[in-house]
Scaffold this active site. Structure first.
Site, short mmCIF file in Angstrom:
data_model
loop_
_atom_site.label_atom_id
_atom_site.label_comp_id
_atom_site.label_asym_id
_atom_site.label_seq_id
_atom_site.Cartn_x
_atom_site.Cartn_y
_atom_site.Cartn_z
N CYS A 95 0.22 3.73 9.83
CA CYS A 95 0.69 5.09 9.25
C CYS A 95 1.23 5.83 10.31
O CYS A 95 0.76 6.24 11.42
CB CYS A 95 -0.24 5.56 8.53
SG CYS A 95 0.21 7.41 7.89
N LYS B 280 -3.79 2.24 -2.21
CA LYS B 280 -3.31 3.45 -1.19
C LYS B 280 -4.52 3.41 -0.28
O LYS B 280 -5.86 3.20 -0.44
CB LYS B 280 -3.52 4.53 -2.01
CG LYS B 280 -2.75 5.90 -1.54
CD LYS B 280 -2.33 6.81 -2.57
CE LYS B 280 -1.51 7.76 -2.06
NZ LYS B 280 -0.30 7.99 -2.80
N GLY C 181 7.34 -2.30 -2.07
CA GLY C 181 6.77 -0.69 -2.22
C GLY C 181 8.04 0.21 -2.85
O GLY C 181 8.22 0.11 -3.98
N SER D 109 0.92 -1.17 0.04
CA SER D 109 0.00 0.03 0.12
C SER D 109 0.80 1.34 -0.12
O SER D 109 1.84 1.41 0.70
CB SER D 109 -0.66 -0.02 1.20
OG SER D 109 -1.70 1.19 1.18
N GLY E 111 9.07 -4.59 3.90
CA GLY E 111 10.08 -3.51 4.39
C GLY E 111 11.27 -4.03 4.06
O GLY E 111 12.36 -5.11 3.98
N ASN F 162 4.94 -1.57 8.69
CA ASN F 162 4.82 -0.46 7.78
C ASN F 162 5.81 0.36 7.95
O ASN F 162 7.03 -0.32 8.80
CB ASN F 162 3.51 0.53 8.51
CG ASN F 162 2.85 1.47 7.63
OD1 ASN F 162 3.78 2.03 6.82
ND2 ASN F 162 1.71 1.69 7.75
#
Lengths: 248, 300
Positions: free
Chosen positions: B127, B45, B260, B21, B238, B187
């Site tokens: 986030c 997203k 990502g 995302s 990650g 994240n």
């Protein structure tokens, strides 16, 4: 992040400015910088001059460009880049078609390769950096041809082997749709979109899955013909789809 | 040819690589392109109940060991998202990421997503750069437990809980999220950076999330710690840039991975690189399927 010391700021007309600066960067015509105005924003800017003399030329539009225009010789201008793909080199007889500040992106090419320049704006006061031999269109007829630059150019289109276009997206869409030549191999458009990252990861500038900052900003006629969002939809800062107003 | 298929919760996947995302997943055109390029799943997203412009630029800054970002959860809101994605051709290959401030907002968004015909929901509980949502929710075990219990009992969606590493012990939150179908670990890591000549923060929001190669060891450790305590499927994310990185995650217990920031380094070829590399590794090392190495170093 890099910075350069500003050599000179030139007021081209009421709202258009050129900032000249020294740099050791390697750049090609058509590439852009992400110019950072600390405390305000970071914005994409085409290089309007490349080589011994680097420059950006922009219209004062928001807070960042206002601040840039008020900077002084000797101050630091921060930026990253250059980014994006350059314009391919011309073959044969060449035309440059510029709408508004789109001329800034084409200038490094215009200075390097001979060709006919078609440039258009709303009124004569919106024009900038004119040469005597530019072919000019103004919407109000205050200088040159009365109408838009697309009207002016399409009449002469057949004369040219290579065509470079940079301007508002609606104007470029209109030109794309009105071109009637048989071979479109050397027709290049440089797109401008809202950009956040400049490096191909945020998706803000994507048109039909193609990133203007990374796979553009220069696209060919054939590529754009397949993009049904080009000149029709754009994205706001949130990613929401907005309709682009058509050229009349 | 060895099998690189895998499964996450009730979802069977032909390969273990997904688009994470927040990267190249704002527009439907780019979501399609990720799937055409080989991603097994593309995660959107994060979508909220109303439109958010996000923070002013600069929102992204490349640093030596990866990247900092504080985009600020820019998203068109669930209404505009629904308009753009209602006719998306392969909804089963999309996970919709959502964020909210409380259980009610998560439930509202989940129902909208389910109504559109999607099957997988990824919860942004992590986030690091927006007040009142994301990692601020994701550090409260009671709230995380409540949100996931409600979503599991009131929808038929697969629920993936994306957790923050910016917490004392990620296992505490993983336990609170144990009713989810899978964990997504991790994240971005809460971080910042400075331009020493402008004497300004690199990001307009000052604080952002750190991603890319530099956080891979942190992500691996999170996967390992959670795998030791739980049998639930883990999606590792990650700092994954190539197949070697992905294999590390599998050995420590991840069933699938997301990429990502890797797209910045490898672009759309990253999916083929990882998938082909995993297959070659399995074959060279004498394994018959990906399942053989998932958690290999954690099983006693």
């Amino acid at each position: 992040m890099n910075f350069s010391v500003i050599k000179e700021i030139v007021n081209e007309n009421d709202s258009i400015f050129t900032i000249r600066f020294d740099s050791v960067m390697v750049a090609k015509p058509g590439q852009f910088l992400m110019v950072w105005v600390p405390g305000v924003k970071e914005v994409p800017m085409s290089l309007s001059s490349i080589g011994d003399d680097f420059a950006i030329t922009f219209k004062v539009f928001g807070e960042s460009t206002k601040k840039l225009a008020s900077m002084k010789k000797g101050e630091r201008m921060f930026y990253r880049g250059p980014y994006g793909n350059p314009y391919p080199e011309p073959e044969g007889k060449t035309a440059y078609v510029a709408g508004g500040t789109g001329l800034a992106s084409l200038l490094p090419l215009i200075r390097k390769y001979k060709g006919d320049v078609y440039t258009g704006a709303r009124t004569r006061n919106d024009l900038f950096l004119l040469d005597d031999d530019f072919r000019i269109a103004t919407e109000d007829g205050s200088l040159g041809f009365r109408g838009n630059v697309v009207d002016l150019f399409v009449k002469e289109e057949d004369e040219y082997d290579t065509v470079y276009v940079c301007g508002p997206e609606a104007m470029m869409r209109s030109l794309l749709d009105r071109m009637h030549r048989e071979k479109h191999g050397n027709v290049y458009f440089s797109l401008e979109r809202l950009m956040k990252c400049g490096i191909g990861i945020c998706d803000s500038c994507s048109v039909n899955g193609y990133r203007v900052c990374k796979e553009g900003t220069v696209f060919t006629y054939e590529q754009l013909k397949k993009m049904d969002e080009f000149g029709v939809y754009r994205r706001s800062g949130s990613g929401k789809i907005e309709l682009i107003a058509k050229v009349q | 040819m060895v099998s690189i298929s895998t499964s996450v919760g009730d979802i069977r996947l032909s390969n273990p690589v997904m688009l994470a995302s927040g990267i190249l997943d704002e527009t439907s055109g780019s979501m399609k392109r990720a799937l055409e390029s080989g991603a097994a799943i593309a995660v959107t997203k994060s979508i909220g109940s109303s439109e958010r412009k996000g923070y002013p630029t600069p929102v992204v800054s490349v640093i030596a060991t990866g990247m900092l970002n504080a985009v600020g959860l820019a998203n068109p809101g669930i209404d505009s998202f629904s308009e753009e994605f209602s006719n998306f051709p392969v909804k089963e290959k999309v996970a919709v990421s959502i964020f909210g401030k409380d259980t009610e907002e998560f439930l509202y968004l989940a129902r909208r997503v389910e109504g559109l015909g999607f099957k997988i929901l990824e919860l942004n509980l992590s986030c690091p750069h927006v007040a009142g949502v994301g990692s601020e929710i994701g550090q409260d075990p009671d709230l995380v437990e409540d949100i996931i219990r409600e979503l599991k009992s009131r929808t038929n969606l697969q629920i993936w809980a994306k957790l923050t590493p910016s917490i004392t012990n990620i296992v505490t939150i993983a336990k609170a999220a144990e009713k989810a179908d899978a964990y997504v670990l991790i994240n971005t890591v809460k971080a910042t950076g400075v331009d020493i000549y402008a004497r300004q923060f690199l990001l307009s929001n000052k604080i952002g999330g750190y991603s890319g190669p530099g956080i891979k060891p942190i992500a691996l450790r999170a996967v390992y710690d959670v795998r030791k305590e739980s049998e639930k499927d883990i999606i590792g994310v990650g700092g994954i840039n190539d197949w070697n990185d992905a294999v590390e995650f599998f050995l420590l217990g991840a069933s699938a991975v997301q990429v990502g920031t890797g797209l910045y380094y490898r672009d759309y070829g990253i999916y083929d690189n990882i998938n082909a590399g995993i297959a070659r590794y399995l074959e060279d090392e004498g394994f018959s399927s990906l399942d053989d190495i998932i958690g290999l170093m954690v099983k006693s």
